[in-house]
Design an enzyme around this catalytic site. Structure first.
Site, PDB file in Angstrom:
ATOM      1  N   HIS A 126       0.828  -1.208   0.000  1.00 41.11           N
ATOM      2  CA  HIS A 126       0.000   0.000   0.000  1.00 41.11           C
ATOM      3  C   HIS A 126       0.861   1.257   0.000  1.00 41.11           C
ATOM      4  O   HIS A 126       0.420   2.313  -0.449  1.00 41.11           O
ATOM      5  CB  HIS A 126      -0.964  -0.013   1.195  1.00 41.11           C
ATOM      6  CG  HIS A 126      -0.322   0.244   2.521  1.00 41.11           C
ATOM      7  ND1 HIS A 126       0.151  -0.768   3.336  1.00 41.11           N
ATOM      8  CD2 HIS A 126      -0.075   1.397   3.182  1.00 41.11           C
ATOM      9  CE1 HIS A 126       0.649  -0.242   4.434  1.00 41.11           C
ATOM     10  NE2 HIS A 126       0.530   1.053   4.373  1.00 41.11           N
ATOM     11  N   ASP A 139       0.253   7.401  16.873  1.00 43.31           N
ATOM     12  CA  ASP A 139      -1.187   7.597  16.702  1.00 43.31           C
ATOM     13  C   ASP A 139      -1.951   6.284  16.818  1.00 43.31           C
ATOM     14  O   ASP A 139      -2.914   6.184  17.581  1.00 43.31           O
ATOM     15  CB  ASP A 139      -1.495   8.252  15.354  1.00 43.31           C
ATOM     16  CG  ASP A 139      -2.984   8.523  15.196  1.00 43.31           C
ATOM     17  OD1 ASP A 139      -3.448   9.563  15.720  1.00 43.31           O
ATOM     18  OD2 ASP A 139      -3.692   7.701  14.590  1.00 43.31           O
ATOM     19  N   ARG A 144       5.813  12.409  26.042  1.00 41.65           N
ATOM     20  CA  ARG A 144       7.154  12.457  26.663  1.00 41.65           C
ATOM     21  C   ARG A 144       8.242  12.230  25.614  1.00 41.65           C
ATOM     22  O   ARG A 144       9.306  12.839  25.661  1.00 41.65           O
ATOM     23  CB  ARG A 144       7.261  11.401  27.768  1.00 41.65           C
ATOM     24  CG  ARG A 144       6.468  11.729  29.000  1.00 41.65           C
ATOM     25  CD  ARG A 144       6.727  10.712  30.096  1.00 41.65           C
ATOM     26  NE  ARG A 144       8.094  10.759  30.586  1.00 41.65           N
ATOM     27  CZ  ARG A 144       8.513  11.520  31.592  1.00 41.65           C
ATOM     28  NH1 ARG A 144       7.664  12.309  32.217  1.00 41.65           N
ATOM     29  NH2 ARG A 144       9.767  11.498  31.993  1.00 41.65           N
ATOM     30  N   THR A 177      -4.414  -9.938  16.273  1.00 41.52           N
ATOM     31  CA  THR A 177      -4.383 -11.372  15.953  1.00 41.52           C
ATOM     32  C   THR A 177      -5.274 -12.188  16.897  1.00 41.52           C
ATOM     33  O   THR A 177      -5.038 -13.371  17.102  1.00 41.52           O
ATOM     34  CB  THR A 177      -2.939 -11.922  16.006  1.00 41.52           C
ATOM     35  OG1 THR A 177      -2.439 -11.834  17.352  1.00 41.52           O
ATOM     36  CG2 THR A 177      -2.022 -11.164  15.071  1.00 41.52           C
TER      37      THR A 177
END
Length: 479
Positions: free
Chosen positions: A144, A209, A228, A266
């Site tokens: 991708h 993210d 941090r 998974t």
């Protein structure tokens, strides 16, 4: 419902050049990062049908069928990575801007790379490119990331976006930086390529993210604090380095990612659904020509998660087998999980993927004869991004903010409680037909004894499951 986005356009009269730009910007509220500001050039990409397609791609594919809250999209994630990329480059500019010669060109390209890194992503998370395409295209390699590069060019041409070729080149290089980590093409400001897709050590805002966003969507806790890490990074000798006292914070990044792979990505039921839908797409491919969409961006952007509805609602007799599999998924009549085992640590180096044929060769003659179409096997690899090696060995640290030297840190100097092994390989077997669960389970156990001289009972055997069901039926008065 997924995360809601409240879009509010800025309108400023009597604008100066800087505030005039804000008239063409947007202010978005994200449920993870709060307020996100899209600048004019980024907004031109967002407001295209090719980027808006990401709303119709669930970030975690079929995971929402196990974790109902996991319905967030690639669209949300892409905006989040855009914002964190902006935060990262702006903090470096604040602390080291003059020293590093960070300019507006650098800031814009890093932000665009974060925004567009997944614009070429396929449907159903990584299922499309890793499990479906290899089986219908004779193992052809397709990624991708490469499609994202093609899609960016297509969007620019299709919508006449005014962006210079040098910026476009840098954006695309940053998106595939993790694949070209050893390339010599990054002649200057190499540290910029560590922000979105870090091939040197795996610390990047893409992971920041999705780890936090996926954990929140699934209702799980997350003790990794990316703030941090953003606060403590510094560039030394053209490489982003981190304060030594944050070693354990960075370790939590990799540990949180591995934990998500084990418990979410998974999950045994999630993978059962994945296996079934891959089979459904393969059976439907000759009719719907799904794999043909990957050749050109002009066609590819039309491909999204609505494939499942196209199969489910079709009246075509040619799609009956696929439709029946989707119906089984809807009714929770899934491929039956039989058992799993973790490959012994001393066998990992020479491990070869287990196949249905391997299980068939170990079947008992006293059970019904198994065929490879009756069995599904998945080989799950969970690591800390670097296979069997420790990713923290690839990270450079500094002592304090007055330091100008970078150095590695050996994990045994930090704590003896940290892991000394960095990869698990789990072999998991499913029966596609409920009446064959016992035969498949028995063959799988025989395979373990034959291959590794052991038999694990991580999960209940079919016999124990039957006894448990009988006890339950008796308790509730079911005859």
């Amino acid at each position: 419902m997924g995360a809601k986005y409240c879009v509010e356009e800025f309108v400023c009269n009597n604008a100066s050049p800087s505030t005039d730009d804000r008239r063409f910007s947007k202010h978005i509220h994200d449920n993870v990062h709060g307020n996100i500001y899209l600048d004019p050039i980024s907004l031109k990409f967002v407001d295209t049908e090719q980027f808006q397609r990401l709303r119709d791609l669930k970030q975690l594919g079929f995971t929402y069928m196990v974790y109902p809250g996991a319905v967030h999209s690639r669209f949300e994630h892409s905006l989040g990575v855009y914002w964190l990329a902006s935060e990262a480059i702006n903090r470096l500019k604040t602390y080291q801007g003059l020293e590093l010669d960070i300019d507006r060109f650098d800031i814009q390209t890093v932000k665009l790379a974060g925004l567009l890194h997944d614009v070429g992503h396929g449907p159903f998370s990584h299922l499309f490119e890793r499990e479906f395409l290899p089986r219908v295209s004779n193992g052809m390699k397709w990624s991708h990331e490469e499609m994202s590069l093609k899609m960016i060019d297509f969007v620019v041409d299709e919508h006449n976006i005014d962006i210079d070729s040098e910026s476009l080149k840098k954006v695309k290089e940053m998106i595939i930086a993790s694949e070209n980590a050893t390339s010599n093409s990054f002649k200057e400001k190499r540290f910029l390529y560590d922000i979105v897709a870090n091939g040197r050590n795996g610390i990047d805002v893409d992971k920041f993210d999705y780890i936090v966003r996926d954990s929140r969507a699934c209702g799980l806790g997350c003790n990794f604090q990316f703030q941090r890490v953003l606060e403590t990074m510094r560039v030394i000798e053209d490489e982003i380095c981190y304060r030594a006292k944050e070693y354990l914070t960075i370790h939590k990044l990799f540990a949180a990612r591995a934990d998500l792979h084990r418990t979410v990505y998974t999950h045994a039921k999630v993978k059962a659904i994945d296996l079934m839908f891959v089979d459904a797409m393969i059976k439907a491919n000759d009719v719907l020509h799904i794999s043909s969409y990957i050749d050109e961006p002009a066609q590819y952007w039309k491909l999204d998660d609505t494939i499942i509805k196209a199969i489910e609602t079709s009246s075509s007799q040619d799609l009956k087998e696929s439709r029946d599999l989707v119906l089984r998924i809807r009714r929770r009549d899934l491929y039956q999980f039989c058992n799993e085992f973790a490959v012994p640590k001393d066998k990992l180096q020479c491990f070869k993927n287990v196949t249905p044929e391997d299980i068939i060769c170990a079947q008992n003659s006293s059970h019904p004869t198994l065929d490879k179409e009756d069995i599904a096997v998945i080989n799950v690899k969970i690591d800390l991004t670097r296979g069997r090696t420790n990713p923290l060995e690839s990270i450079s640290f500094f002592k304090d903010y007055e330091s100008s030297e970078k150095f590695p840190i050996k994990h045994d100097l930090v704590s003896h409680l940290l892991p000394t092994s960095y990869q698990d390989v789990i072999v998991r077997v499913y029966s596609k037909k409920p009446h064959l669960v016992e035969a498949v389970s028995s063959a799988f156990e025989n395979f373990q004894v034959k291959e590794y001289g052991m038999k694990t009972q991580v999960h209940a055997t079919p016999e124990k499951k039957k006894r448990k069901q009988l006890r339950y039926n008796s308790a509730v008065g079911v005859v």
